[in-house]
Design an enzyme around this catalytic site. Structure first.
Site, PDB file in Angstrom:
ATOM      1  N   SER A  59       0.845  -1.193   0.000  1.00  0.00           N
ATOM      2  CA  SER A  59       0.000   0.000   0.000  1.00  0.00           C
ATOM      3  C   SER A  59       0.875   1.236   0.000  1.00  0.00           C
ATOM      4  CB  SER A  59      -0.897   0.012   1.242  1.00  0.00           C
ATOM      5  OG  SER A  59      -1.477   1.294   1.462  1.00  0.00           O
TER       6      SER A  59
ATOM      7  N   TYR B 149      -0.711  -0.289  10.449  1.00  0.00           N
ATOM      8  CA  TYR B 149      -0.988  -0.690   9.069  1.00  0.00           C
ATOM      9  C   TYR B 149       0.185  -0.332   8.165  1.00  0.00           C
ATOM     10  CZ  TYR B 149      -3.238  -0.918   4.477  1.00  0.00           C
ATOM     11  OH  TYR B 149      -3.540  -1.216   3.167  1.00  0.00           O
TER      12      TYR B 149
END
Length: 314
Positions: free
Chosen positions: A156, A182
């Site tokens: 990501s 994350y």
């Protein structure tokens, strides 16, 4: 390197003309979103695909859909809980024969509270990185038997703001932050691709990919206020993508490109976005694209490899 595919290309477009008959693939989290589109594209190209998922029953409609298409490869399901090492080991024990493609697609994002796995690992690190590291490691003999296996790791753009914290990766001492957890797990995913260069002599390549902004089940842990702050939810609770968001078939294109295209044969340790290899950026300037230098540093990759090997061996 560059490819002829635009950012808006779909998974079926990047695999057009590729024959995967006789190839075997595993796609984690392949029941919905970009995972399902990855499964669909690989199967339609003739690959035999195993959907590795916590709840195999949720893949039923996809399996039935592809079973009715002449020429599509066989699609099956197998239970896998990435945050549980015993589940990962059971999955690998049941695997028979060579493995040509491993797509590490499953992931969770921004859990609001710190949650730990059965092994006591912070859940985002456990699911997004450590589970996939363990899976790839235990399936190594199957990929070696292929002689030309490819690993695709879904990362990501969130990795750019969060280097891996080797001092406290599990948030045991520092305050837990959903986005930091994350982001560092996605940095770890890129470093996994870099560290896997040690498998190149076995014919195994590994690359990371940023699918871009896509509305999928990945956002299930975000509250309405956060979704509104992102601009993808109106006051009535309706969700719709912004103009620059991709559809799931477009978001899956990068994974499929790296999994199957002859254009990237032999390429390893790279990070792709918008169907191109990304430029290396500082990662601390709020960049909107590129791969952060901290995520492709070979020394950090080796250090993380050692950390993960030790962690999953305890």
């Amino acid at each position: 390197m560059t490819t002829p595919f635009a950012p808006s290309a779909t998974a079926l477009e990047v695999i057009n003309g590729v024959d995967l008959a006789g190839h075997r693939a595993v796609v984690t989290g392949g029941t919905s979103g970009i995972g399902a589109e990855t499964v669909r594209a690989l199967a339609l190209a003739g690959a035999e695909v195993t959907v590795a998922t916590r709840r195999p029953e949720t893949a039923g409609s996809l399996v039935r859909e592809l079973a009715d298409i002449p020429g599509a490869g066989n699609v099956r399901t197998q239970a896998l809980e990435l945050s549980d090492l015993s589940s990962v080991r059971d999955f690998a024990k049941e695997w028979q024969g060579p493995l040509d493609i491993l797509v590490a697609n499953a992931g969770i994002m921004a859990l609001p509270q710190r949650v730990t796995s059965a092994e006591g690992w912070e859940m985002q690190l456990a699911t997004n990185y450590l589970g996939h590291f363990a899976l790839a490691s235990t399936l190594l003999p199957a990929m070696q038997a292929s002689g030309s296996a490819r690993i695709v790791i879904v990362s990501s753009g969130a990795h750019r703001a969060f280097p891996f914290d080797f001092d406290d990766p599990q948030f045991q001492r520092r305050p837990y932050d959903p986005w930091a957890a994350y982001g560092q797990s996605k940095t770890a995913d890129v470093l996994l691709a870099v560290g896997a260069r040690r498998w190149r002599t076995d014919g195994i390549t590994a690359n990371a990919v940023n699918p871009g902004y896509v509305l999928t089940n990945l956002q299930r842990h975000l509250d309405d206020d956060t979704m509104r702050s992102f601009g993808v939810m109106d006051d009535d609770g309706n969700v719709k993508p912004l103009p620059y968001y991709k559809t799931p078939p477009q978001g899956a294109a990068g994974s499929v490109l790296l999994a199957a295209s002859p254009l990237v044969a032999g390429v390893t340790g790279r990070y792709f976005e918008n169907n191109q290899e990304a430029e290396i950026v500082a990662g601390d300037q709020g960049e909107a694209s590129g791969v952060a230098a901290h995520a492709v540093d070979p020394t950090s990759a080796d250090r993380l490899w050692d950390y993960a090997t030790e962690t999953i061996s305890r």
